[in-house]
Enzyme design. Sequence first.
Site, PDB file in Angstrom:
ATOM      1  N   HIS A   9      -1.504  10.100 -11.634  1.00 50.01           N
ATOM      2  CA  HIS A   9      -2.709  10.765 -12.168  1.00 50.01           C
ATOM      3  C   HIS A   9      -3.994  10.219 -11.538  1.00 50.01           C
ATOM      4  CE1 HIS A   9      -3.716   7.888 -15.795  1.00 50.01           C
ATOM      5  NE2 HIS A   9      -3.507   7.214 -14.682  1.00 50.01           N
ATOM      6  N   ASP A  13       0.865  -1.169   0.000  1.00 48.01           N
ATOM      7  CA  ASP A  13       0.000   0.000   0.000  1.00 48.01           C
ATOM      8  C   ASP A  13       0.905   1.224   0.000  1.00 48.01           C
ATOM      9  OD1 ASP A  13      -1.656   2.142   0.517  1.00 48.01           O
ATOM     10  OD2 ASP A  13      -2.614   1.272   2.287  1.00 48.01           O
TER      11      ASP A  13
END
Length: 454
Positions: free
Chosen positions: A335, A315
Site C-alpha cells: 500500500h 532494496d
Amino acid sequence: LTELANLVAIINENFNIIKEKVPQFPSINEPGFNPASEAFRKTQPEAAHAAKVIAAAANQLSTSVSSPFEAAVPLLVGSAGSAAVRYIILNNVTEILREAGPEGLHVDEIGAKASIDPKIVARFLRLLASTHIYREVKPNVFTNNRISGLFDTGKSHAALVADPKAKHDGTLGLVAVLEHILDQTFKAFGYLPEALADPKYGDDYLAFNLAFGTSKNSWEWLEQPENEYSLKRFSLGMKAASMFQSGGNPPILQALEWESLPKGFSMSLPLATAHPHLKVILQDRAPTLEEGKPLWNSKLPQALETGQVEFQAHDFFTPQKVQQPAVFFLKSILHDWSDAKVITILGHLRKAAGAYTKLIIIDSIISHACAPPELEEPVEGATRKQLYPPPLLPNGGIPGTGMAYPGDITMMAMLGGQERTLVHLQEVLKLSGWKLTQIKDLGSPMIPAIAIPI
C-alpha cells in the site's frame, strides 16, 4: 419516512444484542481510556459487530435527517478538529486533566501548568467536547472521557516536561501514531489538491514533498539526523497500529498451516515466536532493521542467538536475494507504492519463487460503497455474507471500514501508494506473475491474501 424507520429499527435490534451480551458496556463518560473495556470486541464478536452496525446506522440516520450543509460540515471543517487535537497532544493537556481527577480543571489552571494561553485551550477543548471528546463539566472546567483518554501517554506531566524527546518511550505507542498522523499526514493533506494538479506529480513528487519542501521521499526524510524524533515516533506508532489492527491476534498466524512448512522463509516476530522451527529472514532498509533489533533482543533474544532470525538489508526494487523460499510475506508494504512500483516489487519475488512458493500479502483490502464487482477469476474466501442490512451501505460506511478509506488518501499524499480493492489486487498480482487464490477475512482491518506463481 420508511428508510428512517428502518434505520431506527436496525439500531434497536442491535442494541438488544449488546444489552444481552455486554451488560456492562463502557460509558463514554469514563474518565479515561482503559483497553480492558474494549475486550468484548474480541471476546464477543456478535456484540462487536452489533456495535458497528449501530454506529453505521446512527451515522446514516444523522446524515439523512440533517440538511445538506449540516451533513457536509464535519468534512468541510474537519481540519479544525485535527488542529485542536494536535495542539492538545503537543501541550500534554490530557495528562494534566488525568492528574486533576474526574472533577476536572479550569482552563486557567490548565494554561498555567502547560504554559499556554487559557483562552486558546478553552476554545480547542470546547470544540472537542462538542464532538464528545473531553467533557465540559462546568463553564471552562474540562475533564477527560473515554475517547480523550486515547491521547494520554500514561506518563506524568512533570516527566513529559522534563524530557519531551522521550515522550513516547515505554508507552503503548497510541499517542505516537496519533501525533504522527496529526503532524506529517495532516500537513501533506493540505497540499494534496495542488500536488495532484501539478504536471510534475508522480512517485517522486507528492503532496508530502510540497508540504515539507524536500525532494526526498518520506522514508528518506525520516532518516535524516534532524528528524530523529519523528522517526522514533513513527516506529513506535507503527507497532501500536499493528497491535490495534490485529486485536492482539496477528492475522499472519492464521494465514497458513505453518506447522507443516520447512525452514527457510521471511517472517515476523509473532510467527517466529509461535513456530520456532521456522527460519526467519527479515528484509528492510538498514536503518529500519537497526530500529527493530532492540525489540527482537527484548522479546525473543534466543532467536538471534541461534540464528533462527537473520536481519538482511535489502532494496526490494532490486533482484531478490532469497531464492525459492516456502513463503514470501509482505505486511503493510504494497500500500506504500504505486501500481508500477508494486509490479516491480512482486516481479522480483516471482523470479525468485520456486514452484511451491506462496506469497502472503497483509494490507487493508478496501470494499466498494456498493455491491462488489465480479472477479476475473474466483478466489477462495472472496464471497462474503452481507454484513450490513439495507438500507445501510454494503460496506457499513466509515463506521464499518474504520481507517481504510482515510488510509488510502494518506498513502496518496505521503507515499504515492494506495489501499486496493480485491479486484485491483488481483490485477496487479496477475501483471507481476502471481495468481490470487485465497483471502482470509479474520475480522481484522488487515486481511491476508495468498497467491501462487503463475
